[in-house]
Every structure is written in C-alpha cells, then in structure tokens.
Design a protein around this motif. Structure first.
Motif, mmCIF file in Angstrom:
data_model
loop_
_atom_site.group_PDB
_atom_site.id
_atom_site.type_symbol
_atom_site.label_atom_id
_atom_site.label_comp_id
_atom_site.label_asym_id
_atom_site.label_seq_id
_atom_site.Cartn_x
_atom_site.Cartn_y
_atom_site.Cartn_z
ATOM 1 N N ARG A 199 -0.981 12.758 -51.624
ATOM 2 C CA ARG A 199 0.068 11.705 -51.639
ATOM 3 C C ARG A 199 0.964 12.622 -50.466
ATOM 4 O O ARG A 199 1.785 11.837 -49.645
ATOM 5 C CB ARG A 199 1.012 11.879 -53.021
ATOM 6 C CG ARG A 199 0.446 11.343 -54.007
ATOM 7 C CD ARG A 199 0.267 9.565 -53.822
ATOM 8 N NE ARG A 199 1.732 9.187 -53.682
ATOM 9 C CZ ARG A 199 2.299 8.796 -54.866
ATOM 10 N NH1 ARG A 199 2.223 9.080 -55.892
ATOM 11 N NH2 ARG A 199 3.838 8.684 -54.597
ATOM 12 N N ARG A 209 12.214 3.768 -56.318
ATOM 13 C CA ARG A 209 11.105 3.675 -56.998
ATOM 14 C C ARG A 209 11.820 2.584 -58.181
ATOM 15 O O ARG A 209 12.796 3.122 -58.760
ATOM 16 C CB ARG A 209 10.765 4.891 -57.802
ATOM 17 C CG ARG A 209 9.978 4.532 -59.232
ATOM 18 C CD ARG A 209 9.399 5.762 -59.772
ATOM 19 N NE ARG A 209 7.814 5.968 -58.915
ATOM 20 C CZ ARG A 209 6.798 6.463 -59.585
ATOM 21 N NH1 ARG A 209 6.965 7.087 -60.709
ATOM 22 N NH2 ARG A 209 5.628 6.827 -58.712
ATOM 23 N N GLN A 250 0.580 5.647 -53.179
ATOM 24 C CA GLN A 250 -0.525 6.194 -53.906
ATOM 25 C C GLN A 250 -2.115 5.553 -53.378
ATOM 26 O O GLN A 250 -2.729 6.353 -53.253
ATOM 27 C CB GLN A 250 -0.551 5.446 -55.331
ATOM 28 C CG GLN A 250 -1.462 5.739 -56.336
ATOM 29 C CD GLN A 250 -1.506 7.341 -56.622
ATOM 30 O OE1 GLN A 250 -0.577 8.055 -57.068
ATOM 31 N NE2 GLN A 250 -2.646 7.962 -56.263
ATOM 32 N N PRO A 264 -4.442 8.013 -60.724
ATOM 33 C CA PRO A 264 -3.278 8.561 -60.146
ATOM 34 C C PRO A 264 -2.430 9.381 -60.975
ATOM 35 O O PRO A 264 -1.541 9.895 -60.342
ATOM 36 C CB PRO A 264 -2.621 7.030 -59.805
ATOM 37 C CG PRO A 264 -2.796 6.357 -61.105
ATOM 38 C CD PRO A 264 -4.302 6.649 -61.556
ATOM 39 N N LEU A 265 -2.492 9.522 -62.031
ATOM 40 C CA LEU A 265 -1.589 10.400 -62.864
ATOM 41 C C LEU A 265 -0.128 9.608 -63.075
ATOM 42 O O LEU A 265 0.066 9.265 -62.171
ATOM 43 C CB LEU A 265 -1.731 11.780 -62.621
ATOM 44 C CG LEU A 265 -3.232 12.350 -62.521
ATOM 45 C CD1 LEU A 265 -3.022 13.937 -62.082
ATOM 46 C CD2 LEU A 265 -4.060 12.280 -64.007
ATOM 47 N N HIS A 273 2.248 -0.126 -55.429
ATOM 48 C CA HIS A 273 2.527 1.419 -55.019
ATOM 49 C C HIS A 273 1.492 1.656 -53.798
ATOM 50 O O HIS A 273 0.564 2.522 -54.055
ATOM 51 C CB HIS A 273 1.688 1.954 -56.215
ATOM 52 C CG HIS A 273 2.368 3.289 -56.621
ATOM 53 N ND1 HIS A 273 3.084 3.998 -55.735
ATOM 54 C CD2 HIS A 273 2.239 4.305 -57.638
ATOM 55 C CE1 HIS A 273 3.360 5.354 -56.077
ATOM 56 N NE2 HIS A 273 2.760 5.630 -57.339
ATOM 57 N N SER A 295 9.553 10.517 -62.224
ATOM 58 C CA SER A 295 8.211 10.742 -61.714
ATOM 59 C C SER A 295 7.921 12.313 -61.796
ATOM 60 O O SER A 295 9.020 13.027 -61.545
ATOM 61 C CB SER A 295 8.635 10.266 -60.068
ATOM 62 O OG SER A 295 7.815 10.755 -59.200
ATOM 63 N N THR A 296 6.655 12.719 -61.549
ATOM 64 C CA THR A 296 6.403 14.007 -61.176
ATOM 65 C C THR A 296 5.846 13.904 -59.615
ATOM 66 O O THR A 296 6.718 14.584 -58.802
ATOM 67 C CB THR A 296 5.384 14.324 -62.301
ATOM 68 O OG1 THR A 296 5.685 14.188 -63.399
ATOM 69 C CG2 THR A 296 4.929 15.817 -61.657
ATOM 70 N N ARG A 297 4.827 13.350 -59.235
ATOM 71 C CA ARG A 297 4.213 13.410 -58.149
ATOM 72 C C ARG A 297 4.996 12.794 -56.913
ATOM 73 O O ARG A 297 5.145 13.465 -55.683
ATOM 74 C CB ARG A 297 2.731 12.749 -58.036
ATOM 75 C CG ARG A 297 1.870 13.449 -58.664
ATOM 76 C CD ARG A 297 0.936 12.623 -59.481
ATOM 77 N NE ARG A 297 1.407 12.224 -60.701
ATOM 78 C CZ ARG A 297 1.654 12.942 -61.987
ATOM 79 N NH1 ARG A 297 1.088 13.968 -62.068
ATOM 80 N NH2 ARG A 297 2.182 12.500 -62.875
ATOM 81 N N THR A 298 5.436 11.710 -57.078
ATOM 82 C CA THR A 298 6.423 10.895 -56.087
ATOM 83 C C THR A 298 7.515 11.485 -55.617
ATOM 84 O O THR A 298 7.664 11.724 -54.345
ATOM 85 C CB THR A 298 6.717 9.516 -56.641
ATOM 86 O OG1 THR A 298 5.391 9.039 -57.105
ATOM 87 C CG2 THR A 298 7.042 8.646 -55.585
HETATM 88 N N1 CP Z 1 1.057 8.805 -59.400
HETATM 89 C C1 CP Z 1 2.387 8.741 -59.456
HETATM 90 O O1 CP Z 1 2.942 7.919 -58.737
HETATM 91 O O2 CP Z 1 2.925 9.500 -60.060
HETATM 92 P P1 CP Z 1 4.437 9.843 -60.674
HETATM 93 O O3 CP Z 1 4.874 8.705 -61.549
HETATM 94 O O4 CP Z 1 4.663 11.074 -61.323
HETATM 95 O O5 CP Z 1 5.537 9.832 -59.247
#
Ligand code: CP
Length: 326
Positions: free
Chosen positions: A313, A108, A142, A285-286, A139, A57-60
C-alpha cells in the motif's frame, strides 16, 4: 509508458488506463527499491496532502501518512467528525477550500450510496487531485498494492493465472463491497482469469459486473461467477477471500445480517486451501475476522502474503502521489 499523470484524480479503478497503471507499478517498484537502499526521494517536498476520513482505518491512514512524509511532504489527518461538515460544509466547499490549501485531497467515505458521490462532488470543485482512500464502490489503492504483490509472487506475466475473488463469512459488520469490485475491474486487464464466488444474495453492483466483463473481453481474460467456494478454489493460483455486505440485495442492515448468518461455512481454512494449487497464495486486505472469515492457520501460514500486501500500500500510494501531485 504513459507518464503524464500530473493533476489527475484516482477515484475509480478504470480512471487510469492499463498503461498508466503499469507506469504506477514501475514507479512503485522503484520507490520500494529506493526505500530498501535508504535512498531519500523527496519528490513532493513541501507538498501537503489532506487526508479526510469519514470511517476508521489502520493501513490506509498509516501508509498515506508515512508515504507523503517519505516523499518530503506532510499529511494532514482530518476526521470528518472534527470538521464543520456535519454543520453544513458541502462537498463543493470542501473541494474549493481544501483545493486552495492542499496539493492533494485524499478521502475515505464508505457509506453505501453516498461515498462515491461525495468524492466526485469534491473532485468537481477541486483544483488539485482527489485520491480515493476507499468509497462504497471502489478501493483502487488496495488493488494497486494487490497487483504489485501478485507480480512479486507470480511474475510480471499474469496471463492465464486463476484468481479467485470469493465472499467469506464475517460476524463483525457488513463490510463494503469496494475491494471485490475493484479487483474484478483491474485484474482482468492483466490477463488473470477471475472467478468470482459468492452466495446468491451477495451480488456485486450490476454496472460494475458489466464493466468487469468488458475488461475481461478486451484483455482476453476469463471471468466467471459461481456460488460454490470449494469449486472456485480448485486449481487456483491466487485466493482472495473476504467478506462484504448484501447491500445490492437489501439495503436493510438487519436483514443483511440475517442473510450473512446463513453462510458461516464460507471460511478460508486449510482444507479449502488444499483445493488450490500447491503454490497458491492467500490474500486479504485486512482487517479480517480471524477464525471466522479465515483460520489463523491460513492467515499465518506459508501461503499467506497479507503483510507484503499491506506493505505495498505504501509504495503504490507513494507512486500515485508522486505522479499526480508533483
Ligand atoms: N485494507 C485497508 O484499507 O485497511 P484499513 O481499513 O485499515 O485502512
């Protein structure tokens, strides 16, 4: 406002009623405003959130960790591979034990056919809220951020706005179907007419489709399924196009990859965006496969809201943590 969410889990999008989601959004907008004004809000001082990741994960990760710190607490980042889970710790043991150490457990786990069951098994044994940082089915955080973003761009009254949730080609890996599934469950509750577009092999789970139809009927929104990306984009207000795997059609990864390769033309590009309304917004969502799933021109163009979406987020998750863990 339904304000009593203390102790509640958020695993599936429909776990919170529409009124409860509205409460989350009110709190999220307020926390966003407070952060902009540099007003501290240590609502969860000394509380600790376990953040258990079975997938990257980056954002989460970034937004949960920053969010709990901004609320005055601490986020414990735990990668499953560094735990004793592979050596026998069961979901029940994780729920029982982490529930005694922590004030919330965020997980996750996106493995197809496993992730959601794991979260629910932990939640059953846990005395503290379990928050879904993405599973194979949903999700929800998101989608809360997406809803916030749509309201910022299109106003609070979203009735009759046409939202396209489209499959898109990607070469990197078979992405979970949790985002489109959560979108079709949550967005009709806010009156948006949802058009789901995908090639025939990319069906979503039948039970989720049934629930989405029920939500659309209950809230007087449209819900349509098409297999033509161009037709879907026509006159849309919101374009949300991303890839997902063919897991419902076939659990075989090699077979799934072969099917995906047939649909390289399913890209969001400038020509397709012109089919939508001139003020349509582009959402994702990337991470995205650039120039495969979506062109740089669209992703970095004036209609793209992907960075606001990623920012939200943080605010949406802080709202849910503040409401459930305080
Ligand atoms: N959109 C999202 O959940 O990004 P990550 O997979 O980077 O957490």
């Amino acid at each position: 406002m339904q304000t009593f969410l203390r102790g509640r889990d958020l695993i599936g999008d429909l776990d919170f009623s529409k009124e409860e989601v509205e409460t989350v959004l009110e709190v999220a907008f307020d926390l966003k405003r407070q952060r902009a004004l540099n007003q501290l809000h240590p609502i969860l001082r000394d509380k600790v959130l376990a953040m258990l990741f079975f997938f990257s994960s980056t954002r989460t990760r970034g937004s949960f960790e920053a969010g709990i710190a901004q609320l005055g607490g601490h986020g414990a980042f735990i990668e499953s591979r560094t735990t004793q889970i592979a050596h026998g710790d069961t979901p029940k043991e994780i729920g029982e034990i982490f529930g005694r150490y922590f004030d919330g457990i965020a997980i996750r786990h996106v493995d197809w056919g496993i992730g959601n069951g794991y979260l629910n098994a932990v939640a059953k044994a846990s005395r503290v809220p379990v928050l879904n940082m993405q599973c194979d089915i949903y999700h929800p955080f998101q989608i809360l951020a997406d809803l916030m973003t749509i309201m910022e761009k299109k106003g609070r009254d979203l009735r009759r706005k046409k939202m396209v949730v489209s499959w898109a080609y990607a070469a990197s890996y078979q992405k979970p179907m949790s985002v489109p599934q959560s979108l079709i469950l949550q967005m009709p509750r806010f009156g948006m007419d949802v058009v789901l577009a995908h090639p025939p092999e990319f069906k979503l789970m039948p039970g989720i489709m049934e629930q989405a139809r029920e939500q659309a009927k209950k809230f007087g929104a449209g819900f349509e399924v098409v297999d033509d990306m161009d037709a879907a984009f026509k006159d849309a207000d919101i374009i949300y196009a991303k890839s997902w795997g063919a897991m419902v059609h076939t659990p075989d990864e090699k077979e799934g990859a072969k099917i995906i390769s047939k649909y390289a033309s399913w890209i969001t590009d400038e020509r397709r965006m012109k089919l939508a309304k001139p003020d349509a917004i582009y959402m994702h969502p990337l991470p995205a496969d650039r120039n495969i799933e979506v062109t740089d021109g669209v992703m970095d163009g004036p209609q793209s809201v992907v960075y606001d979406e990623a920012e939200n987020r943080l605010h949406a998750q802080k709202a849910v943590m503040a409401l459930t863990m305080s």
